[in-house]
Design an enzyme around this catalytic site. Structure first.
Site, PDB file in Angstrom:
ATOM      1  N   GLY A  55       0.963  -1.006   0.091  1.00  0.00           N
ATOM      2  CA  GLY A  55      -0.194  -0.004   0.005  1.00  0.00           C
ATOM      3  C   GLY A  55       0.886   1.498   0.055  1.00  0.00           C
ATOM      4  N   THR A  79       7.650  -5.364   4.685  1.00  0.00           N
ATOM      5  CA  THR A  79       6.532  -6.292   4.819  1.00  0.00           C
ATOM      6  C   THR A  79       6.708  -7.313   5.486  1.00  0.00           C
ATOM      7  OG1 THR A  79       5.359  -8.260   3.506  1.00  0.00           O
ATOM      8  CG2 THR A  79       6.779  -6.919   2.330  1.00  0.00           C
ATOM      9  N   ASP A 138       4.897  -9.991   5.998  1.00  0.00           N
ATOM     10  CA  ASP A 138       4.253 -11.018   5.154  1.00  0.00           C
ATOM     11  C   ASP A 138       5.028 -11.512   4.033  1.00  0.00           C
ATOM     12  OD1 ASP A 138       2.187 -10.573   6.930  1.00  0.00           O
ATOM     13  OD2 ASP A 138       0.651  -9.822   5.532  1.00  0.00           O
ATOM     14  N   GLU A 170      -2.759 -16.276   9.036  1.00  0.00           N
ATOM     15  CA  GLU A 170      -4.282 -15.692   9.624  1.00  0.00           C
ATOM     16  C   GLU A 170      -5.299 -15.477   8.223  1.00  0.00           C
ATOM     17  OE1 GLU A 170      -3.372 -11.838  10.441  1.00  0.00           O
ATOM     18  OE2 GLU A 170      -1.990 -11.346   8.922  1.00  0.00           O
ATOM     19  N   TYR A 224       1.135 -10.608  16.783  1.00  0.00           N
ATOM     20  CA  TYR A 224       1.831  -9.293  16.954  1.00  0.00           C
ATOM     21  C   TYR A 224       2.992  -9.438  17.611  1.00  0.00           C
ATOM     22  CZ  TYR A 224      -2.465  -7.062  15.305  1.00  0.00           C
ATOM     23  OH  TYR A 224      -3.649  -6.886  14.851  1.00  0.00           O
TER      24      TYR A 224
HETATM   25  N1  LIG Z   1      -3.505   2.571  -3.635  1.00  0.00           N
HETATM   26  C1  LIG Z   1      -3.278   3.521  -2.875  1.00  0.00           C
HETATM   27  N2  LIG Z   1      -2.727   4.688  -3.019  1.00  0.00           N
HETATM   28  C2  LIG Z   1      -2.146   5.758  -2.227  1.00  0.00           C
HETATM   29  N3  LIG Z   1      -1.984   5.443  -1.031  1.00  0.00           N
HETATM   30  C3  LIG Z   1      -1.951   3.961  -0.621  1.00  0.00           C
HETATM   31  C4  LIG Z   1      -2.672   3.232  -1.412  1.00  0.00           C
HETATM   32  N4  LIG Z   1      -3.097   1.869  -0.725  1.00  0.00           N
HETATM   33  C5  LIG Z   1      -2.459   2.289   0.536  1.00  0.00           C
HETATM   34  N5  LIG Z   1      -1.958   3.575   0.620  1.00  0.00           N
HETATM   35  C6  LIG Z   1      -1.386   4.098   1.974  1.00  0.00           C
HETATM   36  O1  LIG Z   1      -0.451   3.610   2.360  1.00  0.00           O
HETATM   37  C7  LIG Z   1       0.018   3.440   3.744  1.00  0.00           C
HETATM   38  C8  LIG Z   1       0.191   1.981   4.083  1.00  0.00           C
HETATM   39  O2  LIG Z   1      -0.741   1.372   3.540  1.00  0.00           O
HETATM   40  P1  LIG Z   1      -1.182  -0.163   4.163  1.00  0.00           P
HETATM   41  O3  LIG Z   1      -2.019  -1.047   3.259  1.00  0.00           O
HETATM   42  O4  LIG Z   1      -1.794   0.198   5.428  1.00  0.00           O
HETATM   43  O5  LIG Z   1       0.271  -0.753   4.705  1.00  0.00           O
HETATM   44  P2  LIG Z   1       1.277  -1.520   3.720  1.00  0.00           P
HETATM   45  O6  LIG Z   1       1.916  -0.236   3.215  1.00  0.00           O
HETATM   46  O7  LIG Z   1       2.281  -1.905   4.876  1.00  0.00           O
HETATM   47  O8  LIG Z   1       0.947  -2.457   2.777  1.00  0.00           O
HETATM   48  C9  LIG Z   1      -1.427   4.148   4.303  1.00  0.00           C
HETATM   49  O9  LIG Z   1      -1.221   5.182   4.773  1.00  0.00           O
HETATM   50  C10 LIG Z   1      -2.424   3.977   3.007  1.00  0.00           C
HETATM   51  O10 LIG Z   1      -3.335   5.367   3.051  1.00  0.00           O
HETATM   52  O1  LIG Z   2      -1.453  -3.854  12.051  1.00  0.00           O
HETATM   53  P1  LIG Z   2      -2.954  -4.103  11.924  1.00  0.00           P
HETATM   54  O2  LIG Z   2      -3.768  -3.026  11.391  1.00  0.00           O
HETATM   55  O3  LIG Z   2      -3.606  -5.079  13.105  1.00  0.00           O
HETATM   56  O4  LIG Z   2      -2.950  -5.378  10.646  1.00  0.00           O
HETATM   57  C1  LIG Z   2      -2.358  -6.659  10.818  1.00  0.00           C
HETATM   58  C2  LIG Z   2      -2.081  -7.025   9.576  1.00  0.00           C
HETATM   59  O5  LIG Z   2      -0.554  -6.381   9.186  1.00  0.00           O
HETATM   60  C3  LIG Z   2       0.350  -7.349   8.811  1.00  0.00           C
HETATM   61  O6  LIG Z   2       1.205  -7.584   9.882  1.00  0.00           O
HETATM   62  C4  LIG Z   2       1.057  -6.868   7.622  1.00  0.00           C
HETATM   63  O7  LIG Z   2       0.401  -5.784   7.062  1.00  0.00           O
HETATM   64  P2  LIG Z   2       0.987  -4.593   5.997  1.00  0.00           P
HETATM   65  O8  LIG Z   2       2.518  -5.167   5.535  1.00  0.00           O
HETATM   66  O9  LIG Z   2       0.259  -4.436   4.863  1.00  0.00           O
HETATM   67  O10 LIG Z   2       1.111  -3.301   6.841  1.00  0.00           O
HETATM   68  C5  LIG Z   2      -0.373  -8.449   8.579  1.00  0.00           C
HETATM   69  O11 LIG Z   2       0.226  -9.557   8.512  1.00  0.00           O
HETATM   70  C6  LIG Z   2      -1.725  -8.222   9.302  1.00  0.00           C
HETATM   71  O12 LIG Z   2      -2.868  -8.948   8.701  1.00  0.00           O
HETATM   72 MG   LIG Z   3       0.301  -4.461   2.858  1.00  0.00          MG
END
Ligand SMILES: Nc1ncnc2c1ncn2[C@@H]1O[C@H](COP(=O)(O)OP(=O)(O)O)[C@@H](O)[C@H]1O
Ligand SMILES: O=P(O)(O)OC[C@H]1O[C@](O)(COP(=O)(O)O)[C@@H](O)[C@@H]1O
Ligand SMILES: [Mg+2]
Length: 643
Positions: A195, A222, A224, A323, A379
């Site tokens: 994201g 990440t 994951d 999960e 966690y």
């Molecule tokens: N498609 C997107 N475009 C722009 N920003 C995004 C998008 N998806 C997620 N983000 C932003 O990236 C940040 C982290 O995304 P998130 O999915 O929570 O974690 P991760 O980057 O670890 O996968 C958040 O602040 C979210 O608003």
């Molecule tokens: O921190 P939160 O919002 O409880 O989310 C838990 C999720 O975050 C993770 O640790 C990883 O998520 P991201 O790498 O997208 O941030 C997943 O394994 C888990 O499902």
């Molecule tokens: Mg993610």
């Protein structure tokens, strides 16, 4: 070597072709959109630590191949720019104003990357202005900043979490770029997952649109391991190591009781890497369940049967579950469409659900008391500091990121590819997620180490045999003539296709339910498509071979057929003729067979563009327009000849 030139459209790939099928997927550079840039000699050449290194600077033509196993005559394939210091840099030390932000969930090593960015900028390039943006993306416009110095970050790698905080949601591109501009920031280091990298790509696009000399650099985070292209993510090793402690505890508990079961839930929202590696490392695990490999509970080859066998043979067992596994089983009972602030699906607790189901099953069906201990360390495995090897990995990642920005590169993620640090264009990182491939050797190793059922084999072999018989019957029916005048149930196929046909979408899905090809003839957003595909795949793949090949879903009729391990699903209007659609599917398969020779899932995955070309020749705007296999294939053959 031919290049697409300097003025490439920022939204398009910057591709360089070379001999023998060499392709460089290059990353943007300031010189792509800013003229008259000054360059300076790299201060590292006067640094006593580095100046002694032979060939310290990376050669301008150094690239790293994505595919490292090749054959004598195979094309050299995609390469990424090698990371590292360049002889000329595009910033003077005192001109740099850098910032660092961490986004998304925690991961071991976040603090190490922050530390190494700050120290790398300071020690290698003499950069003194480094800001920490507090609390993720939203911190750019709604929070304070922290001045990061080598002294401030000196010990932070010994702590878990992130000293600058993180958050989900809150990505507002223009507010973020306004803040970057207002503060005079010219290097932005963004640490986060899939994201976050999408957000970084949007920031880069906006920076470029405004013509700013601001380097936007992603560092993939990440737990994951779901980010594609890179070898593995930082913190992953640490997480796997920590997971061992939970598995050990589960094993000790299980083997100390009669009919003891230890169930451990590990992180892995969409992919099961942590579960798979933790299982392989431990050797105490009897069953590993991951999202990529759907499982079932009841009947022959199901989980209950396997548990009963393990308990009978060994008196105890350990199950590891990611999960994200089995969510489709849960959603059958309680459905949840809830999302977090970033739009990620909120998962239901599969561990708790499964524990209860196992307990109920054994007390009701087997009249047997089992001792099940459910351990949920999710966690705990991500809130710890990174281990030694992850620390070194974080150091290399951070230093590579800094070298690239100083050298004027931007719009890239710094990542390890085949053991080498590289700069990867954002689109390669964000286009898909990394998943465990259950037809790869690693998953086979796991299955052979646990002896668990694959949850597929018996049922599938029978289905495949049946499929072959049906295929032969269908072949006889269509008689394989060029003009495809097959008649099915009294309907002339050619006549039928002349009339307007309402095909809404075509999907090719493997038996694990993963979509390999999707072609839509109506406007649906990506989210709508994902939801629709999930529903349809669940519905159709759960049906047995005694049931007919048509189902009604929402306002569509879905006509599907299985060919070996591939399902072809076509969504049509409710009043369409199902048998003609079946004939269409068969023609599509025959055409693919002719081209690929016994088409299989891999053919479609590796030649997706060709599969799409075939569909484009056959269907236009939802109407079938071509039924001759030769005509369908001739453009592809022409293309192949000319390349
Ligand atoms: N498609 C997107 N475009 C722009 N920003 C995004 C998008 N998806 C997620 N983000 C932003 O990236 C940040 C982290 O995304 P998130 O999915 O929570 O974690 P991760 O980057 O670890 O996968 C958040 O602040 C979210 O608003
Ligand atoms: O921190 P939160 O919002 O409880 O989310 C838990 C999720 O975050 C993770 O640790 C990883 O998520 P991201 O790498 O997208 O941030 C997943 O394994 C888990 O499902
Ligand atoms: Mg993610």
């Amino acid at each position: 070597m031919a290049t697409t030139g300097n003025n490439v459209d920022s939204s398009k790939a910057k591709i360089v072709h070379g001999d023998a099928g060499y392709v460089l997927e290059d990353v943007p550079h300031f010189s792509d959109y800013i003229s008259d840039l000054s360059t300076y000699s790299n201060p590292l050449q006067d640094n006593p630590a580095y100046s002694v290194v032979k060939q310290y600077f990376v050669h301008v033509d150094d690239t790293v191949p994505q595919k490292i196993v090749v054959h004598k005559s195979s094309p050299r394939g995609i390469h990424f720019r090698r990371a590292g210091p360049r002889q000329r840099v595009y910033f003077q030390s005192d001109e740099v104003h850098a910032c660092i932000v961490t986004c998304g969930g925690l991961c071991p090593g976040l603090n190490t990357v922050i530390r190494e960015l700050v120290c790398g900028l300071y020690n290698m390039y003499g950069v003194k202005k480094v800001l920490g943006i507090e609390g993720g993306y939203r911190g750019f416009y709604s929070k304070n900043t922290i001045h990061l110095t080598p002294k401030f970050v000196n010990d932070i790698h010994k702590r878990g979490g992130t000293v600058i905080g993180t958050s989900r949601g809150g990505h507002d591109t223009s507010k973020i770029v306004d803040s970057i501009q207002d503060r005079g920031i010219n290097q932005v280091y963004i640490i986060g997952g899939d994201g976050t990298q999408k957000g970084a790509a949007a920031i880069y696009e906006e920076v470029r649109r405004r013509g700013l000399k601001v380097a936007v650099v992603g560092i993939p985070k990440t737990i994951d391991n779901d980010i594609p292209v890179i070898d593995k993510s930082f913190g992953f090793d640490t997480a796997v190591e920590e997971a061992q402690r939970a598995i050990n505890a589960a094993h000790v508990e299980a083997e100390s009781m009669e009919n003891g079961i230890g169930l451990v839930k590990l992180m892995g929202r969409y992919c099961g890497f942590i579960a798979m590696y933790a299982t392989l490392a431990s050797r105490d695990v009897d069953c590993c369940l991951i999202p990529e490999s759907p499982f079932y509970l009841e009947g022959a080859g199901g989980l209950y049967e396997y548990i009963a066998r393990c308990l009978k043979d060994n008196g105890h067992m350990v199950i590891v579950i990611a999960e994200g596994a089995g969510q489709e089983l849960l959603s059958g009972s309680v459905s949840s469409d809830k999302q977090d602030a970033s739009g990620n699906k909120l998962l239901q607790d599969i561990g708790l659900w499964l524990s209860q189901r196992i307990k109920d099953h054994f007390s009701k069906e087997h009249k047997m008391t089992i001792n099940l201990k459910y351990i949920d360390p999710t966690y705990m495995i991500r809130a710890i500091p990174s281990n030694a090897s992850d620390n070194v990995y974080c150091t290399l990642l951070a230093q590579s990121a800094v070298h690239g920005a100083m050298a004027g590169y931007t719009g890239y993620t710094s990542g390890l590819v085949n053991g080498r640090q590289t700069y990867i264009p954002f689109y390669r990182i964000t286009e898909k997620q990394n998943k465990v491939v259950i037809t790869d050797r690693m998953w086979a190793r796991l299955l052979s180490s646990t002896n668990q059922p694959s949850f597929l084999i018996g049922k599938d072999v029978a289905e495949e045999k049946k499929e072959e018989e049906t295929l032969n019957q269908m072949n006889q029916l269509s008689n394989n003539t060029e003009d495809e005048t097959a008649f099915l149930a009294g309907v002339s196929f050619v006549e039928f296709v002349k009339s307007r046909m309402g095909i809404r979408f075509i999907l090719m899905v493997n038996k694990q339910g993963q979509t390999r090809l999707a072609q839509y003839y109506e406007n649906l957003t990506l989210e709508e498509r994902r939801a629709l595909e999930g529903e349809i795949v669940r519905k159709c793949l759960a049906r047995n071979e005694q049931q007919c090949s048509f189902v009604e879903h929402r306002n569509y009729k879905i006509v599907y057929r299985r060919y070996a391990s591939l399902f072809f699903l076509v969504g049509v209007d409710n009043d369409e003729n199902e048998l003609a659609i079946l004939e269409f599917i068969h023609l599509l398969v025959e055409t693919m067979d002719r081209h690929f020779g016994n088409v299989c899932e891999l053919d479609i995955m590796f030649h997706l563009e060709k599969a799409h070309f075939m569909l484009e020749e056959m269907v236009m705007n939802g109407c079938i327009v071509e039924t001759s296999k030769s005509n369908i294939l001739s453009p592809i053959q022409l293309m192949e000849k000319s390349s």
